[in-house]
Design an enzyme around this catalytic site. Structure first.
Site, PDB file in Angstrom:
ATOM      1  N   GLY A  82       2.332   4.785   1.602  1.00  0.00           N
ATOM      2  CA  GLY A  82       2.625   5.421   2.885  1.00  0.00           C
ATOM      3  C   GLY A  82       3.992   5.069   3.413  1.00  0.00           C
ATOM      4  N   GLY A  83       4.357   5.732   4.514  1.00  0.00           N
ATOM      5  CA  GLY A  83       5.684   5.584   5.081  1.00  0.00           C
ATOM      6  C   GLY A  83       5.972   4.184   5.578  1.00  0.00           C
ATOM      7  CB  ILE A  84       4.224   1.835   7.860  1.00  0.00           C
ATOM      8  CG1 ILE A  84       4.243   2.837   9.020  1.00  0.00           C
ATOM      9  CG2 ILE A  84       4.498   0.425   8.386  1.00  0.00           C
ATOM     10  CD1 ILE A  84       3.159   2.618  10.049  1.00  0.00           C
TER      11      ILE A  84
ATOM     12  CE  LYS B  52      -4.743  15.354  16.987  1.00  0.00           C
ATOM     13  NZ  LYS B  52      -5.982  16.015  17.449  1.00  0.00           N
TER      14      LYS B  52
ATOM     15  N   GLY C 290       0.812  -1.198   0.000  1.00  0.00           N
ATOM     16  CA  GLY C 290       0.000   0.000   0.000  1.00  0.00           C
ATOM     17  C   GLY C 290       0.852   1.257   0.000  1.00  0.00           C
TER      18      GLY C 290
ATOM     19  CD  GLU D 136      -4.730  -0.380  -4.085  1.00  0.00           C
ATOM     20  OE1 GLU D 136      -5.769  -1.065  -4.210  1.00  0.00           O
ATOM     21  OE2 GLU D 136      -4.635   0.563  -3.294  1.00  0.00           O
TER      22      GLU D 136
ATOM     23  CG  LEU E  30      -6.199   6.878   9.481  1.00  0.00           C
ATOM     24  CD1 LEU E  30      -7.352   7.800   9.092  1.00  0.00           C
ATOM     25  CD2 LEU E  30      -4.877   7.633   9.438  1.00  0.00           C
TER      26      LEU E  30
ATOM     27  N   GLY F 287      -8.230  -0.079  -1.843  1.00  0.00           N
ATOM     28  CA  GLY F 287      -8.121  -1.517  -2.064  1.00  0.00           C
ATOM     29  C   GLY F 287      -7.694  -2.304  -0.845  1.00  0.00           C
TER      30      GLY F 287
END
Length: 431
Positions: free
Chosen positions: A217-219, A361, A215, A238, A313, A336
């Site tokens: 993103g950073g991770i 945060k 997917g 994807e 999230l 997806g």
């Protein structure tokens, strides 16, 4: 007419191409880099002459003038998936959205449940046979091409001509414009110690010869960086991005051990650097296909040892993932994630990973919660989630009872929140 004559006959300016748009039209634009900036700027400039035109897309990259709230009755954006360009409008209620699994969007278009009157898309230069490649976003665009009244292309030499089911013939095109604007580029995200720790847990559970879906993103990209020493990995995903390119360059990806479409790397849209787009051009290893092929859980699960890596999230103590909203406020979209989690669960030897930092945060909020925040949209259900990974470890959920799941998830929460989560779990009879 020859295909070249047809090309010249249909070539026009962006402003003149807008003559193919009518009031009331539903316009389809491909994902991300597949959006045609010259055409969308022309639509923006003329928006006041239209009424009730909608422009639908996943992950818009440009901030176009038709996002203007004052002219929303003229031209309005409709989100399939929010991005930085549209998130504020979505949270303010100015931009509506259509929830859907990514894999099912072509079917919704084919059945007329999502309209497709006009397609505006980036395209590669035409080949000698009269074909263009919509390589940057085959996704739901190819289904829209089959139904649309008018297809208008922005032809750009920077767009690769990729293989796969992503081609359109000049005879299908109503109009085309030419541009040489550099494509939008997205580099690898910044990776910190939390992302690295999560990535190491995931990488340790990935075996040589696995097929990967990664997917955005950073991770997920941090995981990629931990896999460069692996052997004979395959790709069925994807999104193709620069992280996957890194694995190819390291020799970790060969696609040789794939039992489904061996030797081929499969994707539905691209988002990366100029280097990535150049790699895609006429590369026999890569095929770009519509998303109802790339993301269909039944088809994708034919890959043995399928690895799915996706971020969320927030997750509750029974395993429900809220990956697209903060409470009721939209942040991204369904995408997806559920498609590939289900595919990995069906795959022989497959593993589905949901990854997230334990806190948000500045460590003041736990992302592992007793129950999802009020209004949160559930993206991936508790019945589908298997491996959950934070920087504190791995929780394996499938086959476990609700109480067992709660204990597993509390164990990988940030230590500062474990006592609080334990007390909350007891109050709702999960411990």
């Amino acid at each position: 007419m020859s295909v070249r004559d047809l090309y010249l006959h249909k070539r026009t300016t962006p402003d003149e191409a807008m003559s193919h748009v009518r009031s009331g039209d539903f316009i389809i634009v491909p994902t991300g880099v597949g959006e045609p900036p010259a055409l969308l700027h022309a639509l923006s400039a003329q928006r006041r002459r239209f009424r009730d035109v909608k422009v639908a897309q996943i992950l818009p990259l440009g901030k176009y003038d038709y996002f203007d709230a004052e002219t929303a009755d003229c031209v309005r954006h409709v989100a399939f998936f929010f991005s930085g360009a549209t998130r504020a409008g979505g949270q303010a209620g100015l931009i509506d959205y259509i929830p859907s699994y990514f894999s099912e969007m072509p079917g919704l278009i084919e059945r007329g449940m999502i309209p497709a009157d006009v397609v505006l898309s980036m395209a590669s230069p035409m080949d000698q046979h009269g074909y263009f490649s919509l390589s940057l976003g085959a996704d739901y665009t190819m289904a829209s091409v089959a139904r649309a009244r008018a297809i208008v292309l922005e032809v750009n030499p920077n767009v690769p001509f990729a293989n796969g089911n992503c081609h359109i013939h000049i005879s299908q095109v109503a109009a085309l414009v030419e541009s040489e604007t550099p494509l939008f580029e997205v580099g690898l995200p910044k990776i910190g110690p939390v992302q690295e720790a999560i990535a190491q847990y995931v990488a340790d559970l990935i075996e040589d010869g696995s097929t990967l879906q990664i997917g955005y993103g950073g991770i997920p990209d941090a995981v990629v960086m931990q896999l460069t020493h692996k052997h004979d990995l395959g790709i069925h995903t994807e999104m193709i991005g620069d992280g996957i390119l890194t694995l190819l360059e390291s020799g970790a990806v060969t696609n040789r051990k794939k039992n489904y479409l061996p030797g081929k790397m499969i994707a539905t849209f691209a988002l990366g650097s100029k280097k990535l787009y150049e790699f895609m051009h006429r590369n026999p290893m890569l095929e770009m296909h519509p998303v109802d092929f790339t993301n269909d859980p039944y088809l994708v699960s034919r890959n043995d040892n399928l690895i799915s890596i996706n971020a969320t999230l927030q997750i509750d103590l029974v395993g429900q993932c809220g990956s697209e909203t903060f409470g009721p406020l939209p942040y991204s979209g369904t995408g997806g994630q559920a498609d590939f989690v289900r595919a990995a669960n069906r795959s022989r030897g497959g593993k589905a990973f949901i990854v997230l930092p334990s806190t948000a945060k500045n460590d003041t909020l736990s992302r592992i919660v007793p129950t999802l925040s009020p209004g949160t949209h559930v993206t991936t259900s508790k019945n589908d989630v298997n491996y959950v990974v934070t920087e504190y470890g791995v929780a394996q959920l499938r086959g476990k009872s609700a109480k067992q799941r709660a204990r597993e998830l509390i164990a990988i929460a940030h230590p500062d929140f474990r006592a609080e989560l334990t007390d909350a779990a007891r109050k709702i009879n999960l411990l």
